[in-house]
Design a protein around this motif. Sequence first.
Motif, PDB file in Angstrom:
ATOM      1  N   LYS A 111      89.171  63.131  69.854  1.00  0.00           N
ATOM      2  CA  LYS A 111      88.201  64.150  70.254  1.00  0.00           C
ATOM      3  C   LYS A 111      88.966  65.381  70.724  1.00  0.00           C
ATOM      4  N   SER A 112      88.499  66.549  70.325  1.00  0.00           N
ATOM      5  CA  SER A 112      89.239  67.773  70.643  1.00  0.00           C
ATOM      6  C   SER A 112      89.252  68.069  72.131  1.00  0.00           C
ATOM      7  N   GLN A 113      88.178  67.670  72.849  1.00  0.00           N
ATOM      8  CA  GLN A 113      88.112  68.004  74.278  1.00  0.00           C
ATOM      9  C   GLN A 113      88.817  66.963  75.147  1.00  0.00           C
ATOM     10  N   ILE A 114      89.233  65.834  74.539  1.00  0.00           N
ATOM     11  CA  ILE A 114      89.939  64.785  75.262  1.00  0.00           C
ATOM     12  C   ILE A 114      91.298  64.600  74.604  1.00  0.00           C
ATOM     13  N   ARG A 115      92.343  65.064  75.261  1.00  0.00           N
ATOM     14  CA  ARG A 115      93.679  65.006  74.667  1.00  0.00           C
ATOM     15  C   ARG A 115      94.400  63.713  75.006  1.00  0.00           C
ATOM     16  N   LEU A 131      84.432  74.205  87.752  1.00  0.00           N
ATOM     17  CA  LEU A 131      84.053  72.972  87.078  1.00  0.00           C
ATOM     18  C   LEU A 131      82.559  72.948  86.770  1.00  0.00           C
ATOM     19  N   ILE A 132      82.234  72.561  85.528  1.00  0.00           N
ATOM     20  CA  ILE A 132      80.852  72.486  85.075  1.00  0.00           C
ATOM     21  C   ILE A 132      80.624  71.157  84.356  1.00  0.00           C
ATOM     22  N   HIS A 133      79.365  70.809  84.188  1.00  0.00           N
ATOM     23  CA  HIS A 133      79.021  69.606  83.434  1.00  0.00           C
ATOM     24  C   HIS A 133      79.378  69.786  81.969  1.00  0.00           C
ATOM     25  N   GLY A 134      78.984  70.919  81.402  1.00  0.00           N
ATOM     26  CA  GLY A 134      79.350  71.256  80.028  1.00  0.00           C
ATOM     27  C   GLY A 134      78.326  70.904  78.971  1.00  0.00           C
ATOM     28  N   ASP A 135      77.366  70.021  79.293  1.00  0.00           N
ATOM     29  CA  ASP A 135      76.385  69.622  78.273  1.00  0.00           C
ATOM     30  C   ASP A 135      75.102  69.136  78.942  1.00  0.00           C
ATOM     31  N   LEU A 136      74.479  70.023  79.719  1.00  0.00           N
ATOM     32  CA  LEU A 136      73.287  69.638  80.486  1.00  0.00           C
ATOM     33  C   LEU A 136      72.022  69.690  79.632  1.00  0.00           C
ATOM     34  N   ASN A 137      72.032  68.982  78.503  1.00  0.00           N
ATOM     35  CA  ASN A 137      70.818  68.889  77.706  1.00  0.00           C
ATOM     36  C   ASN A 137      69.980  67.721  78.213  1.00  0.00           C
ATOM     37  N   PRO A 138      68.686  67.680  77.886  1.00  0.00           N
ATOM     38  CA  PRO A 138      67.795  66.665  78.463  1.00  0.00           C
ATOM     39  C   PRO A 138      68.240  65.225  78.255  1.00  0.00           C
ATOM     40  N   ASP A 184      81.326  63.785  79.676  1.00  0.00           N
ATOM     41  CA  ASP A 184      82.398  63.783  78.678  1.00  0.00           C
ATOM     42  C   ASP A 184      82.859  65.192  78.334  1.00  0.00           C
ATOM     43  N   HIS A 185      81.960  66.176  78.491  1.00  0.00           N
ATOM     44  CA  HIS A 185      82.310  67.573  78.200  1.00  0.00           C
ATOM     45  C   HIS A 185      82.562  68.393  79.465  1.00  0.00           C
ATOM     46  N   CYS A 186      82.717  67.733  80.601  1.00  0.00           N
ATOM     47  CA  CYS A 186      82.987  68.524  81.808  1.00  0.00           C
ATOM     48  C   CYS A 186      84.300  69.280  81.631  1.00  0.00           C
ATOM     49  N   ALA A 187      84.346  70.467  82.197  1.00  0.00           N
ATOM     50  CA  ALA A 187      85.493  71.346  81.969  1.00  0.00           C
ATOM     51  C   ALA A 187      85.471  72.467  82.988  1.00  0.00           C
ATOM     52  N   TYR A 188      86.521  73.261  82.972  1.00  0.00           N
ATOM     53  CA  TYR A 188      86.528  74.506  83.730  1.00  0.00           C
ATOM     54  C   TYR A 188      85.909  75.581  82.844  1.00  0.00           C
ATOM     55  N   GLY A 189      84.880  76.221  83.348  1.00  0.00           N
ATOM     56  CA  GLY A 189      84.211  77.244  82.562  1.00  0.00           C
ATOM     57  C   GLY A 189      83.340  78.110  83.446  1.00  0.00           C
ATOM     58  N   TRP A 190      82.692  79.084  82.825  1.00  0.00           N
ATOM     59  CA  TRP A 190      81.752  79.919  83.567  1.00  0.00           C
ATOM     60  C   TRP A 190      80.543  79.075  83.954  1.00  0.00           C
ATOM     61  N   ARG A 191      80.096  79.222  85.175  1.00  0.00           N
ATOM     62  CA  ARG A 191      78.992  78.411  85.675  1.00  0.00           C
ATOM     63  C   ARG A 191      77.705  78.640  84.870  1.00  0.00           C
ATOM     64  N   ILE A 192      77.554  79.827  84.305  1.00  0.00           N
ATOM     65  CA  ILE A 192      76.337  80.078  83.532  1.00  0.00           C
ATOM     66  C   ILE A 192      76.315  79.273  82.234  1.00  0.00           C
TER      67      ILE A 192
END
Length: 321
Positions: A58-62, A204-211, A228-236
């Motif tokens: 997975k690209s987001q998990i090295r 830090l954000i969740h990254g995939d807050l879909n229902p 699984d997609h948590c990451a450092y990113g913009w909070r928005i």
Amino acid sequence: MNINGDLIEQDQLHCALEEIYNLSRPIQCNFLRGSFNDHYSIDANGSRFVLRLYKHKKSQIRTNTDVRFELDFLEFLHSQGVPVAFPIRSIKNESLNTVYFNNELRYIALFHHAEGSQIGDINLSDAKIFGKIVAALHKKADQFKSEYSRIKMDQYYLIKEPLEVLEKYIRTLKLSDISFFKTCANFMLERINQLPITSEVFGLIHGDLNPSNIHYSPEHGFKIFDFDHCAYGWRIHDLAVIRLCFDYSTYESILNGYQSVRPLSSIEEKSIDVYSDVLLLRKSKDILDMLEVNKNSKEEKTTVVINAIETLRILNERLLC
């Protein structure tokens, strides 16, 4: 019972669970779903859990340190009162454990079951409560420290990488090029570049807050899972995902609840709309990643790429009209 493909046999999972975790017996194990990971529903003498088997490539998990970051983050959020499905530690006090299947090492984690069901149409009062929870998650995340690392959802991740991947597939599949999107991509980059990378707006954000990653019940309230997609990113980022998944009134109530705990700066608030469009661009990369991880066919990948090109045309027309 055997399950086709690369899924681990349920009998083998029984043995692994009995050896690794201190669970009451009898233990029942049923396959739930597979995407970026495989998930199983676990019933241990009436107590419910969810077992995740992490997939490779997975690209987001090295490395497994990325997974350890996620699990530590969940334990921290739980300790701070944020309603998340946190991991169960093994007999050896490990949140991340391993099993062998077909001579392959697989990482596993066992989580508390998220009570309730996937949120759909929620009333505006509950939507406001959920917004407050998301804001609390973001604020508490500022206090989290880890010896492990995690990816950053920056301009390259959001815009440049998805376009590079699409162009690679387009060349391989001999489809129409996407040079028409260059001006629109530059516009997106310019808008995203206006967002500051400061601790107030980037963290830090969740990254995939879909229902599908949020459960709700009147008795237990909200429970957030699948980091699984948590990451450092913009909070928005998390707010933009929510904007794409809910009707406008629900989104507005969630946003109001969020801002009652963590007010947005003017640049954040006015950037959510374009950030949502950026996520539609990024979505094609995520889907193609999932198809690669699951070894899907060339035909399925071709369909995704064709749909992605059409999405770019729609975005191009909307943003540059």
